[in-house]
Design an enzyme around this catalytic site. Structure first.
Site, PDB file in Angstrom:
ATOM      1  N   LYS A  24     -55.642 -42.579 -17.332  1.00  0.00           N
ATOM      2  CA  LYS A  24     -54.859 -43.879 -16.928  1.00  0.00           C
ATOM      3  C   LYS A  24     -53.842 -44.183 -17.798  1.00  0.00           C
ATOM      4  O   LYS A  24     -53.743 -43.892 -18.809  1.00  0.00           O
ATOM      5  CB  LYS A  24     -55.827 -45.194 -16.700  1.00  0.00           C
ATOM      6  CG  LYS A  24     -56.589 -45.672 -18.137  1.00  0.00           C
ATOM      7  CD  LYS A  24     -55.724 -46.743 -19.072  1.00  0.00           C
ATOM      8  CE  LYS A  24     -56.271 -46.774 -20.469  1.00  0.00           C
ATOM      9  NZ  LYS A  24     -55.583 -47.179 -21.428  1.00  0.00           N
ATOM     10  N   ASP A 148     -62.629 -49.743 -21.847  1.00  0.00           N
ATOM     11  CA  ASP A 148     -62.015 -49.120 -20.740  1.00  0.00           C
ATOM     12  C   ASP A 148     -62.902 -48.454 -19.621  1.00  0.00           C
ATOM     13  O   ASP A 148     -62.267 -47.744 -18.598  1.00  0.00           O
ATOM     14  CB  ASP A 148     -61.257 -48.053 -21.344  1.00  0.00           C
ATOM     15  CG  ASP A 148     -59.840 -48.474 -21.891  1.00  0.00           C
ATOM     16  OD1 ASP A 148     -59.337 -49.333 -21.457  1.00  0.00           O
ATOM     17  OD2 ASP A 148     -58.969 -47.700 -22.748  1.00  0.00           O
TER      18      ASP A 148
HETATM   19  C1  LIG Z   1     -56.271 -50.898 -25.721  1.00  0.00           C
HETATM   20  C2  LIG Z   1     -57.113 -50.573 -24.325  1.00  0.00           C
HETATM   21  C3  LIG Z   1     -56.226 -50.949 -23.170  1.00  0.00           C
HETATM   22  O1  LIG Z   1     -56.669 -50.350 -21.964  1.00  0.00           O
HETATM   23  O2  LIG Z   1     -57.123 -48.907 -24.263  1.00  0.00           O
HETATM   24  P1  LIG Z   1     -56.937 -47.561 -25.157  1.00  0.00           P
HETATM   25  O3  LIG Z   1     -55.442 -47.831 -25.875  1.00  0.00           O
HETATM   26  O4  LIG Z   1     -57.848 -47.671 -26.250  1.00  0.00           O
HETATM   27  O5  LIG Z   1     -56.968 -46.625 -24.114  1.00  0.00           O
HETATM   28  C4  LIG Z   1     -58.220 -50.963 -24.363  1.00  0.00           C
HETATM   29  O6  LIG Z   1     -58.552 -52.341 -24.335  1.00  0.00           O
HETATM   30  C5  LIG Z   1     -59.232 -50.452 -25.371  1.00  0.00           C
HETATM   31  O7  LIG Z   1     -60.456 -50.009 -24.558  1.00  0.00           O
HETATM   32  P2  LIG Z   1     -61.915 -49.311 -25.593  1.00  0.00           P
HETATM   33  O8  LIG Z   1     -60.868 -48.006 -26.160  1.00  0.00           O
HETATM   34  O9  LIG Z   1     -62.432 -48.664 -24.569  1.00  0.00           O
HETATM   35  O10 LIG Z   1     -62.100 -50.001 -26.442  1.00  0.00           O
HETATM   36  P3  LIG Z   1     -63.473 -50.343 -27.235  1.00  0.00           P
HETATM   37  O11 LIG Z   1     -64.332 -49.032 -27.315  1.00  0.00           O
HETATM   38  O12 LIG Z   1     -64.447 -51.134 -26.194  1.00  0.00           O
HETATM   39  O13 LIG Z   1     -63.451 -51.260 -28.480  1.00  0.00           O
HETATM   40  C6  LIG Z   1     -62.708 -50.627 -29.632  1.00  0.00           C
HETATM   41  C7  LIG Z   1     -62.278 -51.912 -30.574  1.00  0.00           C
HETATM   42  O14 LIG Z   1     -61.161 -52.485 -29.736  1.00  0.00           O
HETATM   43  C8  LIG Z   1     -61.027 -53.951 -29.994  1.00  0.00           C
HETATM   44  N1  LIG Z   1     -60.986 -54.252 -28.708  1.00  0.00           N
HETATM   45  C9  LIG Z   1     -61.354 -53.668 -27.619  1.00  0.00           C
HETATM   46  C10 LIG Z   1     -61.126 -54.230 -26.335  1.00  0.00           C
HETATM   47  C11 LIG Z   1     -60.594 -55.589 -26.233  1.00  0.00           C
HETATM   48  N2  LIG Z   1     -60.410 -56.248 -25.053  1.00  0.00           N
HETATM   49  N3  LIG Z   1     -60.762 -56.324 -27.417  1.00  0.00           N
HETATM   50  C12 LIG Z   1     -60.531 -55.729 -28.675  1.00  0.00           C
HETATM   51  O15 LIG Z   1     -60.361 -56.246 -29.767  1.00  0.00           O
HETATM   52  C13 LIG Z   1     -62.408 -54.144 -30.730  1.00  0.00           C
HETATM   53  O16 LIG Z   1     -62.168 -54.309 -32.283  1.00  0.00           O
HETATM   54  C14 LIG Z   1     -63.302 -53.013 -30.701  1.00  0.00           C
HETATM   55  O17 LIG Z   1     -64.124 -52.786 -31.595  1.00  0.00           O
HETATM   56  N1  LIG Z   2     -65.829 -37.440 -23.865  1.00  0.00           N
HETATM   57  C1  LIG Z   2     -64.826 -37.634 -24.752  1.00  0.00           C
HETATM   58  N2  LIG Z   2     -63.612 -37.093 -24.724  1.00  0.00           N
HETATM   59  C2  LIG Z   2     -62.862 -37.673 -25.699  1.00  0.00           C
HETATM   60  N3  LIG Z   2     -63.286 -38.543 -26.826  1.00  0.00           N
HETATM   61  C3  LIG Z   2     -64.281 -38.943 -26.841  1.00  0.00           C
HETATM   62  C4  LIG Z   2     -65.200 -38.490 -25.736  1.00  0.00           C
HETATM   63  N4  LIG Z   2     -66.612 -39.056 -26.225  1.00  0.00           N
HETATM   64  C5  LIG Z   2     -66.214 -39.890 -27.213  1.00  0.00           C
HETATM   65  N5  LIG Z   2     -64.936 -39.764 -27.801  1.00  0.00           N
HETATM   66  C6  LIG Z   2     -64.309 -40.428 -28.899  1.00  0.00           C
HETATM   67  O1  LIG Z   2     -63.576 -41.398 -28.392  1.00  0.00           O
HETATM   68  C7  LIG Z   2     -62.107 -41.230 -28.976  1.00  0.00           C
HETATM   69  C8  LIG Z   2     -60.705 -41.455 -28.417  1.00  0.00           C
HETATM   70  O2  LIG Z   2     -61.192 -41.560 -26.953  1.00  0.00           O
HETATM   71  P1  LIG Z   2     -60.251 -41.770 -25.578  1.00  0.00           P
HETATM   72  O3  LIG Z   2     -60.917 -42.278 -24.541  1.00  0.00           O
HETATM   73  O4  LIG Z   2     -59.948 -40.131 -25.366  1.00  0.00           O
HETATM   74  O5  LIG Z   2     -58.885 -42.263 -26.242  1.00  0.00           O
HETATM   75  P2  LIG Z   2     -58.362 -43.673 -25.978  1.00  0.00           P
HETATM   76  O6  LIG Z   2     -59.178 -44.814 -26.354  1.00  0.00           O
HETATM   77  O7  LIG Z   2     -57.175 -43.903 -27.065  1.00  0.00           O
HETATM   78  O8  LIG Z   2     -57.765 -43.990 -24.712  1.00  0.00           O
HETATM   79  C9  LIG Z   2     -61.961 -39.787 -29.686  1.00  0.00           C
HETATM   80  O9  LIG Z   2     -61.353 -39.649 -30.709  1.00  0.00           O
HETATM   81  C10 LIG Z   2     -63.562 -39.562 -29.797  1.00  0.00           C
HETATM   82  O10 LIG Z   2     -64.041 -39.729 -31.027  1.00  0.00           O
END
Ligand SMILES: C[C@@](CO)(OP(=O)(O)O)[C@H](O)COP(=O)(O)OP(=O)(O)OC[C@H]1O[C@@H](n2ccc(N)nc2=O)[C@H](O)[C@@H]1O
Ligand SMILES: Nc1ncnc2c1ncn2[C@@H]1O[C@H](COP(=O)(O)OP(=O)(O)O)[C@@H](O)[C@H]1O
Length: 278
Positions: A24, A148
């Protein structure tokens, strides 16, 4: 109708399933408020893009996991595919499966690849074993894997609010546009990225900005993570500037980074970027 025992189910159906968990991008990302539970309320458009891993589930005596493609950090038990299996197993009588993940989507890129793998595993196990779990319940389960993950259950463009798990459909359709993406190989911790942003109520809603033509998004459609991430890693800002210099109508970092994407009206070829049609 009574559901057959799972063992007979396997022998009477195709004992194999393949899916392609996609990435995404975030079109705009406002960090609106910090919540008492430490998470943040956000507003963002989550848009699915056709950059995919491949995920195979097939019958096995017990749960086993293999992967190919990019190296995935962490242990097998920390993989979101395995976490998804264990989560369903708590409530449902799941037999063993072998899960094979071919990893393509860059990790720690803000492209949600791991989250997509987890959500697709839930959907595949639900389909394969005819568990009959409805979409809202699958989304709730996915939310236990990560913020996410629920988006990938329906996997269609949405305006996400709350912690990124409340959805409103959007008519935004970027079909026919082209996208160029680069992952500058910098790992940005999502948790740290959130901690560096001061939450603020946005002036314009993402929905209202997205209703305007794409060439009006620049400077108004903002990702609140960019300022602090760019300050720490100026080379990520350089990638965004490179996309505008190449003629992007809109360019931004996705999620908490570090992948940067640009939207183009025409097909383009840019060295070091992965480019494809939406
Ligand atoms: C920033 C975003 C935007 O789409 O995506 P990515 O950049 O990771 O792809 C998301 O909010 C990330 O989602 P995701 O990566 O699933 O986060 P999670 O595992 O739930 O949380 C990781 C950490 O991010 C913080 N967290 C996450 C989501 C949220 N709404 N508020 C937060 O403060 C928290 O500190 C949590 O411990
Ligand atoms: N199936 C998977 N593919 C990729 N990363 C994974 C998976 N399962 C757990 N992880 C953990 O999640 C972290 C990043 O997740 P990812 O969703 O790919 O990135 P982002 O949260 O930045 O979008 C990786 O560094 C890894 O430690």
């Amino acid at each position: 109708m009574q559901r057959p025992a799972l063992s007979t189910f396997f022998t009477s159906h195709f004992p194999l399933m393949l899916s392609f968990p996609n990435a995404k991008i975030n079109l705009g990302l406002h960090i609106v408020a910090k919540r008492p539970d430490g998470y943040h309320n956000i507003e963002s458009c989550f848009y699915p893009i056709p950059w995919c891993d491949a995920l195979e589930v097939l019958p096995s005596e017990k749960l086993t996991f293999t992967s190919s493609g990019l190296d995935i950090p962490g242990t097998q038990e920390s993989n979101l595919c395995i976490k998804a299996y264990h989560l369903l197993k708590k409530t449902y009588d799941l037999p063993g499966v072998h899960i094979h993940l071919h990893k393509v989507i860059p990790m720690g890129a803000g492209l949600g690849g791991g989250s997509s793998d987890g959500a697709f595993t839930l959907k595949m196990l639900n389909d394969l074993f005819e568990l009959g779990i409805d979409v809202p319940t699958l989304q709730k389960l996915a939310g236990q894997l990560g913020s996410d993950c629920p988006f990938f259950i329906e996997n269609k463009p949405v305006i996400a609010t709350g912690t990124g798990t409340n959805f409103k459909g959007t008519a935004l359709n970027l079909s026919g546009k082209y996208i160029a993406i680069k992952h500058p190989q910098i790992h940005v911790s999502t948790q740290k990225a959130y901690s560096l942003v001061k939450p603020a109520a946005p002036t314009h809603s993402i929905e209202s900005i997205l209703s305007k033509p794409i060439d009006q998004w620049k400077d108004v459609l903002q990702n609140d993570f960019e300022a602090s991430v760019f300050a720490q890693f100026p080379e990520i800002r350089d990638v965004k500037n490179q996309l505008y210099s190449a003629g992007a109508t809109y360019a931004a970092m996705s999620g908490s980074g570090s992948a940067v994407f640009g939207l183009f009206e025409q097909e383009i070829s840019l060295e070091g970027f992965y480019t494809f049609e939406l």
